[in-house]
Scaffold this motif. Sequence first.
Motif, PDB file in Angstrom:
ATOM      1  N   VAL A 399       0.785  -1.527  -0.448  1.00  0.00           N
ATOM      2  CA  VAL A 399      -0.385   0.338   0.441  1.00  0.00           C
ATOM      3  C   VAL A 399       0.519   1.535   0.153  1.00  0.00           C
ATOM      4  O   VAL A 399       0.822   2.060  -0.890  1.00  0.00           O
ATOM      5  N   VAL A 400       1.757   1.575   1.174  1.00  0.00           N
ATOM      6  CA  VAL A 400       2.323   2.582   1.183  1.00  0.00           C
ATOM      7  C   VAL A 400       3.628   2.838  -0.437  1.00  0.00           C
ATOM      8  O   VAL A 400       3.506   3.514  -0.633  1.00  0.00           O
ATOM      9  N   ASN A 401       4.137   1.362  -1.071  1.00  0.00           N
ATOM     10  CA  ASN A 401       4.573   2.006  -2.147  1.00  0.00           C
ATOM     11  C   ASN A 401       3.993   2.184  -3.159  1.00  0.00           C
ATOM     12  O   ASN A 401       4.186   2.736  -4.130  1.00  0.00           O
ATOM     13  N   GLY A 402       2.398   1.704  -3.268  1.00  0.00           N
ATOM     14  CA  GLY A 402       1.458   2.460  -4.425  1.00  0.00           C
ATOM     15  C   GLY A 402       1.502   3.852  -4.125  1.00  0.00           C
ATOM     16  O   GLY A 402       1.024   4.087  -5.238  1.00  0.00           O
ATOM     17  N   ILE A 403       1.705   4.352  -2.981  1.00  0.00           N
ATOM     18  CA  ILE A 403       1.388   5.363  -2.417  1.00  0.00           C
ATOM     19  C   ILE A 403       2.455   6.174  -2.818  1.00  0.00           C
ATOM     20  O   ILE A 403       2.485   7.162  -3.743  1.00  0.00           O
ATOM     21  N   LEU A 404       3.547   6.036  -2.725  1.00  0.00           N
ATOM     22  CA  LEU A 404       5.040   6.445  -2.796  1.00  0.00           C
ATOM     23  C   LEU A 404       4.937   6.345  -4.631  1.00  0.00           C
ATOM     24  O   LEU A 404       5.451   7.627  -4.792  1.00  0.00           O
ATOM     25  N   ASP A 405       5.094   5.700  -4.982  1.00  0.00           N
ATOM     26  CA  ASP A 405       4.782   5.876  -6.748  1.00  0.00           C
ATOM     27  C   ASP A 405       3.762   6.731  -7.423  1.00  0.00           C
ATOM     28  O   ASP A 405       4.639   7.275  -7.747  1.00  0.00           O
ATOM     29  N   MET A 406       2.483   6.599  -7.218  1.00  0.00           N
ATOM     30  CA  MET A 406       2.220   7.641  -7.852  1.00  0.00           C
ATOM     31  C   MET A 406       1.919   9.313  -6.987  1.00  0.00           C
ATOM     32  O   MET A 406       1.944   9.860  -7.962  1.00  0.00           O
ATOM     33  N   SER A 407       2.990   9.156  -5.380  1.00  0.00           N
ATOM     34  CA  SER A 407       2.986  10.608  -5.187  1.00  0.00           C
ATOM     35  C   SER A 407       4.121  11.104  -6.222  1.00  0.00           C
ATOM     36  O   SER A 407       4.271  12.047  -7.010  1.00  0.00           O
ATOM     37  N   LYS A 408       5.491  10.116  -6.649  1.00  0.00           N
ATOM     38  CA  LYS A 408       6.893  10.576  -7.385  1.00  0.00           C
ATOM     39  C   LYS A 408       6.001  10.304  -8.799  1.00  0.00           C
ATOM     40  O   LYS A 408       6.158  11.724  -9.922  1.00  0.00           O
ATOM     41  N   GLY A 592      -4.996  13.957   2.945  1.00  0.00           N
ATOM     42  CA  GLY A 592      -5.157  13.041   3.349  1.00  0.00           C
ATOM     43  C   GLY A 592      -3.673  11.735   4.344  1.00  0.00           C
ATOM     44  O   GLY A 592      -4.366  11.447   5.266  1.00  0.00           O
ATOM     45  N   LEU A 593      -2.614  12.006   3.641  1.00  0.00           N
ATOM     46  CA  LEU A 593      -1.968  11.029   4.180  1.00  0.00           C
ATOM     47  C   LEU A 593      -1.655  12.482   6.104  1.00  0.00           C
ATOM     48  O   LEU A 593      -1.458  10.986   6.757  1.00  0.00           O
ATOM     49  N   GLN A 594      -1.598  12.758   6.330  1.00  0.00           N
ATOM     50  CA  GLN A 594      -1.324  13.539   7.727  1.00  0.00           C
ATOM     51  C   GLN A 594      -2.386  13.260   7.659  1.00  0.00           C
ATOM     52  O   GLN A 594      -2.312  12.543   9.357  1.00  0.00           O
ATOM     53  N   GLU A 595      -4.081  13.421   7.693  1.00  0.00           N
ATOM     54  CA  GLU A 595      -5.236  12.704   8.919  1.00  0.00           C
ATOM     55  C   GLU A 595      -5.140  10.720   8.816  1.00  0.00           C
ATOM     56  O   GLU A 595      -5.280  10.711  10.214  1.00  0.00           O
ATOM     57  N   GLN A 596      -4.546  10.636   7.588  1.00  0.00           N
ATOM     58  CA  GLN A 596      -4.405   9.242   7.751  1.00  0.00           C
ATOM     59  C   GLN A 596      -3.203   8.825   9.040  1.00  0.00           C
ATOM     60  O   GLN A 596      -3.516   7.837  10.275  1.00  0.00           O
ATOM     61  N   ALA A 597      -2.199   9.504   9.283  1.00  0.00           N
ATOM     62  CA  ALA A 597      -1.593   8.931  10.084  1.00  0.00           C
ATOM     63  C   ALA A 597      -1.756   9.769  12.065  1.00  0.00           C
ATOM     64  O   ALA A 597      -1.096   8.833  11.996  1.00  0.00           O
TER      65      ALA A 597
END
Length: 604
Positions: A399-408, A592-597
């Motif tokens: 999941v984290v890798n997917g989010i990081l790939d999308m962010s990049k 979203g990442l801030q709230e999810q954290a």
Amino acid sequence: MSLIRDCLDALLHPSAQYDALTRARHRAFMAPRLLGSLAALASFPVFLAMRGAPTATEVAAFAWLTAPILLSWFLSRTGRYEGAHVLSSLALAGLVMTIAAPTGGITSFAAVWLIVIPIEAALSASRRVVAFAFALAMICAALLSVLGHYHVLPPADPAVAANSMLVGFGVVSAIFYAAGLAFGAESLARTSVALLYVEEDRYRLLAHNMSDVLSRHSRNGAVRFISPAAEIMLGVPASRLLGHGLFDRVHVADRPAYLTALSDAARGGESRSVEFRLRRDAAWSQGGGTDFIWVEMRCRPLDQAAADADAEVVAVIRDITERKTQEQALEQARNAAEQADASKTRFLATMSHELRTPLNAIIGFSEMIAQEDVLGLDAARRKEYAQLINDSGQHLLSVVNGILDMSKMESGNFEISPEPFAPRPALLNCCNLMALKARESGVDLVTRVADDLPNLNGDPRAFKQIVLNLVSNAIKFTERGGKVTVSAAVEGSRLVLRVSDTGVGIAADDLKRIGDPFFQAGKTYQRRHEGTGLGLSIVKGLVGLHNGELNVESKVGEGTTVSVALPLAFTPQAASEPSSNVSTLKPALRSGLQEQAQQVKKSA
């Protein structure tokens, strides 16, 4: 002449100083009266020398000559032009009656001056003053006739009545005075025409130099006049816009509104405003072809008293293309903000489940292993819990890798390393990796790849990620007993990869949103399948980085076919902008990442 004008201007009332026509009328009233009175008074000594001692009538007549001076003083002090003319008519009528009464009444040489009274009043440009002067002259004439008929007036001096010199003097003086009035009227008319031309020149200069277009229309929309600014706005001579030339340039969809505004303004007598598009010629368009500009037209009736059939409308047309562009940009920004907010909502809804579930498993089973002495866990149970912790961690990592790939990819920092490689072994390897998952899900995975596929210039890691995501999605959304088919073939200069399934399919409304970050078909909170919704978004981004194309065809209940076309000879650009396929991710990802954290910290 200029000295006399300057002296007269110094006597004018302040209210007449700032209007040329009013100033000319006041001068025309004061000049003949002052000059005539002064000339008459100057001739009085000569009259005495020739006639000797004057009679009472002659003294009264010469004394009355001071009245015009008083009238000029009245106008100079008050500025009441009509009132001065009324007093002048009374003064002249009084003078005529004073002289005519003892010298023969209606037959007196002075009676001819009665016709001068309404003529003089005509210079006032007031119907009320002219009507008053006419009535006054008629009353005086009737009074002299009646009094003479009943012998009320004193008998006329035979010497005076028979004196042809006096009669001639009365007629000639009346003629001269009437001529002076005529010249004054002509001067006022010339002044009015000159002022009219000056005003027309001013308005013409204004119409020719203002950026807005001035136009005059008939009720049916035909143009009768249009200012030269139309040539700058539309790139055509103003003469070509006359008649229905302007109407022919109105966008077809806007013509009813254009005609309605003109008709309502002509019929209703009130201002109307309408926005519409006008065609601009190629020479003036930015792209070198015919385009349309947005304009705003404000129109109102030219003459509210005109009949509806003859009513004309005057309009001001302004280019508002820039304003419309800003409004569209604002609307797009608002839609983008709404989409970003929706993406954030989907992100939180998805991640809340995708992160909480493995985190809870990791925390729960790790606590159980930590308390193995209390719980009495055997080696087999500890191994099972450790495997569950590992599986949950791997899920979290994906999941984290997917989010990081999308962010990049969204930020333009996702780097691909293109190199020639054989796509067939990479494709078969990916399908072999997914075969176990397909068997566990009860799905038949079929691979149809030609043996002679040429080498592909691209990033092998990205190619494998595309295949794995597509096949994984197809298996996940295919019910047990279904079938997933993977095929690849060369079409022209591109390698076309197709992944087809017999799964649940995608509704037409959701099909256009497939590929958006964190989006899955169906309601977000009632999903039947796990996942973040990032798989196809990552595929879309990777395909875009390779200058390829992604196409999705699907029917609900029949299945889905995803086609990916990649160029065989891909050449990366030196600098690439962030992919538009993931343009909606950035605002949702950050917030979203801030709230999810924060939520993850609370759950931990």
